[in-house]
Design a protein around this motif. Structure first.
Motif, PDB file in Angstrom:
ATOM      1  N   GLY A 194       0.807  -1.217   0.000  1.00 23.46           N
ATOM      2  CA  GLY A 194       0.000   0.000   0.000  1.00 23.46           C
ATOM      3  C   GLY A 194       0.835   1.260   0.000  1.00 23.46           C
ATOM      4  N   SER A 195       2.103   1.113   0.348  1.00 24.17           N
ATOM      5  CA  SER A 195       3.049   2.222   0.282  1.00 24.17           C
ATOM      6  C   SER A 195       2.509   3.485   0.964  1.00 24.17           C
ATOM      7  N   PHE A 196       2.685   4.644   0.328  1.00 21.78           N
ATOM      8  CA  PHE A 196       2.317   5.902   0.991  1.00 21.78           C
ATOM      9  C   PHE A 196       0.817   6.098   1.125  1.00 21.78           C
ATOM     10  N   LEU A 197       0.016   5.276   0.445  1.00 18.19           N
ATOM     11  CA  LEU A 197      -1.437   5.433   0.587  1.00 18.19           C
ATOM     12  C   LEU A 197      -1.875   5.136   2.021  1.00 18.19           C
ATOM     13  N   SER A 198      -1.011   4.477   2.781  1.00 14.80           N
ATOM     14  CA  SER A 198      -1.281   4.220   4.190  1.00 14.80           C
ATOM     15  C   SER A 198      -1.593   5.519   4.937  1.00 14.80           C
TER      16      SER A 198
ATOM     17  N   PHE B  50      -4.883  -1.556  -6.386  1.00 11.18           N
ATOM     18  CA  PHE B  50      -5.533  -0.297  -6.010  1.00 11.18           C
ATOM     19  C   PHE B  50      -6.694   0.068  -6.925  1.00 11.18           C
ATOM     20  N   VAL B  83       0.737   3.869  -6.952  1.00 19.44           N
ATOM     21  CA  VAL B  83       1.930   4.055  -6.109  1.00 19.44           C
ATOM     22  C   VAL B  83       3.198   3.514  -6.783  1.00 19.44           C
ATOM     23  N   PHE B 124      -0.345  15.328   0.366  1.00 18.16           N
ATOM     24  CA  PHE B 124       0.606  14.513   1.115  1.00 18.16           C
ATOM     25  C   PHE B 124       2.003  14.585   0.478  1.00 18.16           C
TER      26      PHE B 124
END
Lengths: 293, 196
Positions: A194-198, B50, B83, B124
């Motif tokens: 999930g990488s930075f989507l966390s 995703f 990502v 972000f």
């Protein structure tokens, strides 16, 4: 290359390994001390650009990585722990290799030479060079059949821009099986964490993480061993499944097998307490003689 | 496995005179991804972890580019949700570097000031860059706090933050590069950098 030379590396920790996953850094240092690998941290290194710089300004990411490369002495390989940092540094170096003009521009920018022949290797490569036989001889204890999932995540193998580079698939299993562990591989062990989507979409990452941990539980694993500090964190903080498994950094398990003394200090920092499992397997406390693999 | 968003049946008309015939070539040149090879087998959409959070599956974005639907491609959420885990390109039968296409579309969206398909994700990234600009490294606690301040979601994820704090996983003080002048130069046009 003569064997003495191959044991010297310069070392790029990267932001996560240096801070959030300090236990990964400490255990790596222990492994290197126990095996006699000479690691010299890059003087005044900076962030490789992380996913964010490459997402919004690839040129900035390139420049950030190039500065790190300008700090690396050309006479020894550069060792990197984090798969994402490895990917960015290698990609940047490859681009400069293919286009010497880019390299010269960066050399002028930083006023430091960048070796076109610099080798950029993952920690697993250092262990391969050290040799599995020597590693086994150095082991202080047997992992007693600890059933682990070698969880690689996404970045260590896949980047298409690096498809002609060296990969380390199955090395974690090779090493830990030799030390007495049992690899459980029929799991989602290369699925992205999930990488930075966390940070931005936690609910999405939770469902991915639960799938990954769920597949490990279903396959009968005791724990997961990761090569990536970000995966380790995401797998720990985003799991909401009833049955959770401890998530180890690869260097921690290796240091444990090699007989490192300060393991407790690293395990305290875990959000899923790994000590009951290790105690159950007789892996805590000083190694007893006669337990060597 | 994940279910792909099925494209809804639509009667939307594509006006050929509005298509950008140079768009695909442009994206191809910048990304070096050779997207002309895509024949819409949809494998990328099946593997993508995703895809549920995307408005177009990866092959849909490639189609938009192939058709020259510039605005739709640059304004979709997919390019921000990706990502770069490269699951798609490892499964693509024509080994197209799909993540590189997403990278290129993101850059173009920012350059052209297109409407951003997912503002929160961009916010972000900008926080991470802010941290790198300030310290030369990323400071996780600072990024998390500022991100919360800007998105106003103070109570989302407080438990996770506290657990990380108690495990001392979030350093209070940022670790900083000493030669900050070298970092500062990267964030300014060369003529703004103070001469020696």
């Amino acid at each position: 290359m003569n064997p003495e030379e191959s044991l010297k590396f310069s070392y790029y920790p990267g932001c996560s390994v240096a801070t959030t996953a300090a236990e990964s850094n400490h255990s790596l240092m222990q492994v290197c001390r126990l095996l006699g690998l000479d690691l010299q941290e890059l003087e005044d290194w900076n962030c490789c650009g992380s996913s964010s710089a490459y997402s919004v300004d690839p040129e900035l990411g390139f420049n950030l990585s190039a500065r790190n490369l300008s700090l690396a002495p050309g006479d020894r390989p550069l060792l990197v722990m984090c798969p994402r940092c490895l990917h960015h540094l290698r990609h940047t170096h490859l681009e400069m290799q293919q286009d010497p003009r880019k390299r010269r521009a960066q050399e002028r920018r930083w006023g430091r030479p960048i070796s076109p022949d610099l080798e950029i290797v993952h920690f697993l490569e250092a262990l391969i060079r050290f040799g599995l036989d020597r590693l086994k001889k150095g082991a202080a204890r047997n992992l007693n059949g600890l059933k682990f999932v070698p969880y690689y995540g996404c970045t260590l193998f896949r980047p298409p821009a690096l498809r002609r580079q060296k990969y380390y698939q199955a090395e974690v299993e090779n090493i830990l099986t030799a030390l007495g562990g049992v690899a459980v591989t029929r799991t989602y062990n290369q699925r992205c964490c999930g990488s930075f989507l966390s940070a931005v979409k936690p609910e999405l990452v939770t469902s991915l993480v639960n799938d990954i941990i769920g597949s490990a539980v279903a396959a009968g694993a005791d724990c997961l061993v990761t090569t990536c500090a970000m995966c380790q964190l995401n797998l720990e903080v985003r799991c909401t499944a009833a049955k959770r498994l401890p998530i180890f950094h690869f260097s921690e398990i290796l240091a444990l097998a090699l007989g490192a003394k300060d393991c407790q200090g690293w395990f305290i920092r875990h959000l899923v307490n790994p000590r009951p499992l290790l105690k159950d397997r007789g892996l805590l406390g000083p190694p007893r003689l006669g337990q060597v693999p | 496995m994940n279910s792909q968003p099925m494209p809804a049946k639509t009667t939307e008309v594509i006006n050929i005179s509005e298509l950008d015939h140079h768009f695909a070539t442009e994206v191809d040149r910048r990304s070096q991804a050779d997207l002309k090879r895509c024949y819409q087998c949809r494998t990328c959409g099946n593997g993508c972890p995703f895809v549920e959070a995307m408005d177009y599956p990866p092959y849909g974005v490639i189609r938009l580019v192939q058709f020259g639907m510039r605005q739709k491609a640059l304004e979709c959420a997919t390019i921000w949700v990706c990502v770069s885990c490269h699951t798609c390109s490892s499964q693509c039968p024509n080994s197209i570097d799909i993540a590189a296409i997403m990278d290129t579309l993101r850059s173009m969206a920012l350059e052209e000031r297109a409407v951003i398909g997912n503002k929160e994700i961009l916010a972000f990234h900008l926080e991470v860059l802010h941290s790198i600009e300030r310290y030369g490294r990323t400071h996780k606690l600072g990024i998390m706090l500022r991100h919360k301040l800007l998105t106003g979601q103070w109570f989302k994820d407080v438990d996770v933050g506290l657990r990380m704090l108690t495990k001392r996983k979030l350093d209070l003080v940022a670790s900083k590069v000493r030669a900050m002048d070298e970092i500062n130069r990267l964030f300014l046009p060369y003529w703004r950098v103070k001469p020696r």
